[in-house]
Design an enzyme around this catalytic site. Structure first.
Site, short mmCIF file in Angstrom:
data_model
loop_
_atom_site.label_atom_id
_atom_site.label_comp_id
_atom_site.label_asym_id
_atom_site.label_seq_id
_atom_site.Cartn_x
_atom_site.Cartn_y
_atom_site.Cartn_z
N TYR A 53 0.83 -1.22 0.00
CA TYR A 53 0.00 0.00 0.00
C TYR A 53 0.87 1.27 0.00
CZ TYR A 53 -3.37 -3.32 2.15
OH TYR A 53 -4.15 -4.40 2.46
N HIS A 108 1.58 -11.48 3.00
CA HIS A 108 0.40 -10.86 2.37
C HIS A 108 -0.40 -11.82 1.48
CE1 HIS A 108 -1.17 -6.65 1.11
NE2 HIS A 108 -2.13 -7.53 1.03
#
Ligand SMILES: NC(=O)c1ccc[n+]([C@@H]2O[C@H](COP(=O)([O-])OP(=O)(O)OC[C@H]3O[C@@H](n4cnc5c(N)ncnc54)[C@H](OP(=O)(O)O)[C@@H]3O)[C@@H](O)[C@H]2O)c1
Length: 302
Positions: A53, A108
């Protein structure tokens, strides 16, 4: 928002988190700071960030600007480095950008470790806990299918405390084998994309009337306007699921922070949501979960 959920390593995580990986925040430093400050000021003391992000530094800045102490906030980040040689420096980079160790570090995606190396990858993360680099940091996974969880559990000295997944009633049938493993090994589900049935499904599907009916009941009981997003959030929390949501809208942030003051859903209401959900398979974040883990034979809508 004071509700917490106990993890298998003994820590308590705030049950609702605010993510800076949504929409215009993903990859955007400044709005992630501004909105992070708003979320913290609304009393949401759990931030979900990630290497991908590019908002880890913004998370640190948001805490500073909101005047909130680091030890009062739960921070989760997720790493992406596929190269086992550089896991240590990748983890150190996360700590540097966050200005402190995260409370929870997730792999992730199952595709982060190169094919066939998930077990070894997990062992390296554990070694980083034991050598002090990640001392005190909880370890978890994200978007892990049954086969990915099994690869980790086969070697785990430290079991993953959470599996962060797209989780809502329209993926329950597909996720059941993942949830069963989680239950057996006390791996708590963290939900992202929880509001998909409301925000992203083209019609709302069979859940819509059920959620609306419950929202109406809660609104008349509390004298406040309770929306269907709050109903879905209550449903997940009552299933002992951590909710990672997001908002840049002060009214919605307020609703998120006031969830604790709402009445519980009844057993019948919980069942009604689940029954309607299991009639449909609808996933928003399509890339992560369905490879070598087939979707159920259900329509996307009825
Ligand atoms: N591990 C992964 O692979 C993964 C993948 C995706 C996401 N995530 C994490 O999960 C976080 C949340 O993901 P998500 O965006 O999918 O979550 P979500 O909870 O399904 O959706 C969040 C959206 O809901 C809206 N919203 C919030 N409260 C609302 C309400 N009461 N009524 C109507 N709309 C409402 C917000 O818009 P407004 O700003 O208009 O309120 C926001 O854009 C991300 O930021 C990220 O941290 C992780």
């Amino acid at each position: 928002m004071s509700r917490t959920i106990k993890l298998s390593d003994g820590k308590s995580i705030p049950a609702i988190g605010w993510g800076n990986g949504t929409g215009g925040l993903f990859g955007n430093h400044d709005p992630a700071i501004t909105s992070g400050v708003q979320a913290l000021k609304a009393g949401i003391y759990h931030i979900d960030t990630a290497e991908i992000y590019k908002t880890e530094q913004a998370t640190y800045e948001a805490l500073k600007q909101a005047g909130v102490k680091r030890e009062d906030v739960w921070i989760t980040t997720k790493n992406l480095s596929p190269d086992m040689e550089v896991v240590r420096s990748n983890v150190q980079e996360r700590i540097k950008l966050l200005g402190s160790k995260p409370d929870l570090l997730l792999i992730h995606f199952p595709t982060v470790p190169q094919a066939g190396t998930t077990s070894q990858f997990w062992t390296i993360l554990e070694d980083l806990v034991y050598d002090g680099t990640l001392e005190g940091v909880s370890l978890g996974v994200s978007n892990f299918r049954p086969q990915d969880l099994e690869a980790v559990l086969k070697v785990a000295r430290i079991k993953p405390v959470v599996n962060q997944l797209e989780y809502h009633p329209y993926v329950l049938e597909h996720l059941q084998p993942v949830l069963d493993i989680g239950e057996k090994h006390n791996i708590i589900t963290e939900s992202y994309g929880l509001l998909t049935p409301i925000l992203r499904h083209p019609t709302g599907g069979p859940l819509k009337p059920v959620l609306e009916k419950i929202a109406k009941r809660l609104s008349s009981e509390t004298g406040k306007e309770v929306d269907t997003a709050s109903v879905l959030t209550l449903w997940a929390l009552q299933k002992n699921v951590i909710v990672v949501t997001s908002s840049r809208n002060p009214d919605n942030l307020k609703k998120i922070s006031e969830i604790d003051s709402l009445p519980q859903l009844s057993k019948e209401e919980l069942n009604e949501i689940e029954e309607a959900g299991r009639k449909v398979h609808f996933r928003h974040y399509k890339v992560h979960m369905s490879k070598d883990f087939p979707n159920p034979n259900l329509p996307e809508d009825i």
